[in-house]
Write an enzyme that holds these catalytic residues in place. Sequence first.
Site, PDB file in Angstrom:
ATOM      1  N   ASP A  78     -53.520  57.810  11.807  1.00  0.00           N
ATOM      2  CA  ASP A  78     -54.330  56.638  11.509  1.00  0.00           C
ATOM      3  C   ASP A  78     -54.979  56.855  10.150  1.00  0.00           C
ATOM      4  O   ASP A  78     -55.088  57.990   9.675  1.00  0.00           O
ATOM      5  CB  ASP A  78     -55.363  56.321  12.597  1.00  0.00           C
TER       6      ASP A  78
ATOM      7  N   ASN B 194     -49.911  71.712  17.606  1.00  0.00           N
ATOM      8  CA  ASN B 194     -50.400  70.493  16.967  1.00  0.00           C
ATOM      9  C   ASN B 194     -51.776  70.750  16.341  1.00  0.00           C
ATOM     10  O   ASN B 194     -52.642  71.352  16.974  1.00  0.00           O
ATOM     11  CB  ASN B 194     -50.509  69.402  18.052  1.00  0.00           C
TER      12      ASN B 194
ATOM     13  N   GLU C 145     -54.846  72.318  18.135  1.00  0.00           N
ATOM     14  CA  GLU C 145     -55.948  72.679  17.234  1.00  0.00           C
ATOM     15  C   GLU C 145     -56.400  74.134  17.375  1.00  0.00           C
ATOM     16  O   GLU C 145     -57.573  74.413  17.635  1.00  0.00           O
ATOM     17  CB  GLU C 145     -57.113  71.712  17.453  1.00  0.00           C
TER      18      GLU C 145
ATOM     19  N   HIS D 248     -54.870  62.357  10.860  1.00  0.00           N
ATOM     20  CA  HIS D 248     -56.031  61.462  10.880  1.00  0.00           C
ATOM     21  C   HIS D 248     -56.572  61.421   9.450  1.00  0.00           C
ATOM     22  O   HIS D 248     -57.335  62.298   9.033  1.00  0.00           O
ATOM     23  CB  HIS D 248     -57.090  61.971  11.856  1.00  0.00           C
TER      24      HIS D 248
ATOM     25  N   GLU E 127     -50.484  61.844  15.208  1.00  0.00           N
ATOM     26  CA  GLU E 127     -51.690  61.068  15.531  1.00  0.00           C
ATOM     27  C   GLU E 127     -52.128  60.233  14.335  1.00  0.00           C
ATOM     28  O   GLU E 127     -53.314  60.118  14.037  1.00  0.00           O
ATOM     29  CB  GLU E 127     -52.816  61.993  15.991  1.00  0.00           C
TER      30      GLU E 127
END
Length: 443
Positions: A257, A191, A150, A227, A255
């Site tokens: 979801d 990432n 990030e 996400h 990641e």
Amino acid sequence: MSLAALVTGAALLFTAPAAHAADTPLRDLAAAKGKVIGTAVTGAKLTGTYGDVAGAQFSSLTPGNAMKWGSVEPTQGGFNWTEADQIVAFAQAHNQQVRGHTLVWHSQNPGWLTNGTWTSAQLSSLLQNHISTEVGRYQGRIAAWDVVNEPFNEDGTYRSTLWYNGLGADYIANALTWAHAADPAAKLYINDYNAEGVNAKSTALYNLVRSLKAAGVPIDGVGLQAHLILGQVPSTLQQNIQRFADLGVDVAITELDIRMALPSDSAKLAQQKADFKSVLAACVAVSRCVNVTVWGFTDSDSWVDSTFPGYGAATPYDANYVPKPAYYGIAEALGGTTTTPPPTGACSAAYSVGSQWNTGFTGQVTISCSGASLTSWKVNWTYGAGQQITQAWNAVCTQSGAAVSCANASYNGTVADGSSVTFGFNASWSGSNPVPTVTLSPV
């Protein structure tokens, strides 16, 4: 004498998590496509059903928190490898890769680090030592590292962090270089989140990777966290994956979801299935998209509910380890052929006798759904006293010996959420008319 008051039989549709045990595991479907399918895990939970599902379905594990700086170096120079070692050992025992996460981040750092007063030289030395120690410990056992996590703001500028403020943008190249020195075989990634589609943030990431490649800095891949919110998969996801691949790096969805406003219902679960399938399909379509990792595979182990109040149900399994429609969306995108079951108990069949006389009776079966829907159905039962169906309506029924099978007619296969359909029949009997157990299944 009427037996209506005595006869109510119901069987729930699909129990288990074992219901999907006969399906090809996700890890095998992914391997057939040349992909890796992963999940983030919590080390302490890697037993029982949680461990069984994690080991059987996934070919890669990411420690959710166990490899972050605050977890492994809680005091300066004092390392705690307990949970990280546990996850690596579990992965090795189950022939899985490990994705290391994460070496350099602005969050979940120990207080001694964030509260310290450091010169640039001291900060650089601390970072190099941490990376060299952690990556070196797991040399040869970690397939890929999220080295830098990030680094960007939403507008594509560098995020103001301990690392950027103290070391400048060069901290990224240095971290990658140190990680490569500690384990030359591990794939090294940058990432970030909200970089899944083509936008200012992903373009900044693209430009950074291009410049690192041009400078000879070891950079092997880009991680797109994903996400996502229900119904908001970026339309440019595949295009964005492809443009990074065209730079000569791998891409991973790291990641994934997809959260929804609670409570969930059949429409939301169907949309979630379509969204998971869309993300997986975008990765499958690009040869250098190598890994899709879900951020926790069960709703009971998801970060979403505590982070986004009012949202949840973001993973492929419910809290009881029953696969949701989203699981089947993943499987279908990976080439699997599946029939998506509704949630356990969401649809059921009830058998009853309306009237009865000395040689026969009239019966009916009602199929009801609450929390799911059907587009076709079949019910089965076995008579225990020689009963024989002689006529049926609103269903196509066959009987072989004691076994009866009834499927929907051409006009009533759909059972909407919250509704029901009923079919009836006449049958003969002699002596007794015990109630059979009825099972319901999709066609």
